[in-house]
Design a protein around this motif. Structure first.
Motif, mmCIF file in Angstrom:
data_model
loop_
_atom_site.group_PDB
_atom_site.id
_atom_site.type_symbol
_atom_site.label_atom_id
_atom_site.label_comp_id
_atom_site.label_asym_id
_atom_site.label_seq_id
_atom_site.Cartn_x
_atom_site.Cartn_y
_atom_site.Cartn_z
ATOM 1 N N ASN A 1 0.874 -1.164 0.000
ATOM 2 C CA ASN A 1 0.000 0.000 0.000
ATOM 3 C C ASN A 1 0.910 1.213 0.000
ATOM 4 O OD1 ASN A 1 -2.487 -1.345 0.139
ATOM 5 N ND2 ASN A 1 -2.247 -1.632 2.343
ATOM 6 N N GLY A 2 0.707 2.134 -0.910
ATOM 7 C CA GLY A 2 1.583 3.293 -1.003
ATOM 8 C C GLY A 2 0.812 4.591 -0.960
ATOM 9 N N SER A 3 1.547 5.638 -0.608
ATOM 10 C CA SER A 3 0.978 6.972 -0.585
ATOM 11 C C SER A 3 2.116 7.960 -0.760
ATOM 12 C CB SER A 3 0.267 7.226 0.746
ATOM 13 O OG SER A 3 -0.187 8.551 0.816
ATOM 14 N N ALA A 4 1.921 8.990 -1.553
ATOM 15 C CA ALA A 4 2.916 10.045 -1.723
ATOM 16 C C ALA A 4 2.201 11.381 -1.682
ATOM 17 C CB ALA A 4 3.649 9.884 -3.049
ATOM 18 N N THR A 5 2.795 12.329 -0.976
ATOM 19 C CA THR A 5 2.222 13.665 -0.876
ATOM 20 C C THR A 5 3.316 14.680 -1.163
ATOM 21 O OG1 THR A 5 0.699 12.907 0.833
ATOM 22 C CG2 THR A 5 1.004 15.285 0.625
ATOM 23 N N ALA A 6 3.051 15.598 -2.057
ATOM 24 C CA ALA A 6 4.017 16.645 -2.377
ATOM 25 C C ALA A 6 4.040 17.685 -1.268
ATOM 26 C CB ALA A 6 3.658 17.311 -3.702
ATOM 27 N N GLY A 7 5.222 18.243 -1.019
ATOM 28 C CA GLY A 7 5.347 19.344 -0.070
ATOM 29 C C GLY A 7 4.849 20.634 -0.694
ATOM 30 N N THR A 8 4.877 21.686 0.066
ATOM 31 C CA THR A 8 4.450 22.983 -0.442
ATOM 32 C C THR A 8 5.635 23.937 -0.447
ATOM 33 O OG1 THR A 8 3.787 23.713 1.770
ATOM 34 C CG2 THR A 8 2.092 22.687 0.389
ATOM 35 N N LEU A 9 5.660 24.799 -1.429
ATOM 36 C CA LEU A 9 6.680 25.833 -1.532
ATOM 37 C C LEU A 9 5.977 27.176 -1.518
ATOM 38 C CD1 LEU A 9 9.485 26.943 -1.974
ATOM 39 C CD2 LEU A 9 9.203 26.528 -4.410
ATOM 40 N N GLY A 10 6.334 27.985 -0.539
ATOM 41 C CA GLY A 10 5.757 29.308 -0.454
ATOM 42 C C GLY A 10 4.341 29.286 0.086
ATOM 43 N N PRO A 11 3.671 30.382 0.024
ATOM 44 C CA PRO A 11 4.075 31.568 -0.707
ATOM 45 C C PRO A 11 5.246 32.291 -0.040
ATOM 46 C CG PRO A 11 2.093 32.032 0.542
ATOM 47 C CD PRO A 11 2.402 30.564 0.725
ATOM 48 N N LEU A 12 5.990 33.018 -0.874
ATOM 49 C CA LEU A 12 7.036 33.897 -0.358
ATOM 50 C C LEU A 12 6.378 35.203 0.069
ATOM 51 C CD1 LEU A 12 9.843 33.496 -3.045
ATOM 52 C CD2 LEU A 12 9.650 32.318 -0.868
ATOM 53 N N TYR A 13 6.827 35.754 1.194
ATOM 54 C CA TYR A 13 6.285 37.041 1.610
ATOM 55 C C TYR A 13 7.337 37.812 2.410
ATOM 56 C CZ TYR A 13 5.423 34.853 6.183
ATOM 57 O OH TYR A 13 5.569 34.196 7.376
ATOM 58 N N TRP A 14 7.220 39.130 2.407
ATOM 59 C CA TRP A 14 8.160 40.036 3.062
ATOM 60 C C TRP A 14 7.627 40.502 4.406
ATOM 61 C CZ3 TRP A 14 12.876 40.666 1.121
ATOM 62 C CH2 TRP A 14 13.084 40.449 -0.232
#
Length: 183
Positions: free
Chosen positions: A33-46
């Motif tokens: 049984n497999g599962s893959a989840t992508a990470g998140t990038l950003g949002p970039l903020y100042w």
């Protein structure tokens, strides 16, 4: 005929039994049984756009979020500069994502003849070299997941310049791009 017929039926049944009909086999199974989840990038903020001028009459500003009503834009202002004056800025660029990234900076637009007499020194192009040049990508600097990069910049009016530059303007855009993973 009855006996021969029964012997014939027994022979046919025996033939099917020897041929594999009705045999039981052992079986065993394994699974993944497999599962893959992508990470998140950003949002970039100042955050923390703090300006300081070199002279008491300099007008230095750093406003976050006035463009597109978002905090992804830091607007620097430097006005009332005499030759040799500068405005210094400090800010933090944040990565709200769950994975680290490499951040690159590039001057993506410039406008105004005064741009030949202004400079932008920053933590991407370095303090010891001329400011960022149009079309050249600087970096990368690594920004951690949920972390921030400390950013410093200085805009100045490069001497010598004569009276013809009074009241002139230079506008520019520096685009910061974060990348993660390989393509």
């Amino acid at each position: 005929m009855g006996t021969k017929w029964i012997i014939g039926v027994v022979a046919v049944v025996a033939m099917f039994a020897v041929g594999g009909i009705g045999f039981a086999a052992f079986t065993s199974s394994a699974y993944i049984n497999g599962s893959a989840t992508a990470g998140t990038l950003g949002p970039l903020y100042w955050t923390h756009g703090d300006p300081t001028g070199s002279e008491s009459f300099d007008h230095c500003s750093a406003v976050i979020g006035t463009t597109f009503n978002s905090s992804d834009t830091l607007n620097f202002g430097a006005s009332n500069l005499a030759p040799g004056d500068y405005c210094s800025y400090q800010a933090h660029l944040h990565n709200a994502g769950s994975i680290p990234a490499n951040v690159y900076a590039e001057v993506t637009s410039t406008s105004g003849s005064f741009c030949g007499y202004t400079t932008l020194y920053d933590t991407f192009a370095g303090w010891s070299q001329p400011g960022e040049t149009y079309g050249v990508s600087y970096g990368p600097l690594t920004i951690s997941a949920g972390g921030a990069l400390f950013y410093q910049a200085q805009m100045g009016f490069i001497p010598p310049a004569g009276n013809e530059w009074q009241g002139q303007t230079c506008t520019f855009t520096v685009t910061f791009t974060a990348t993660a993973g390989s393509s």
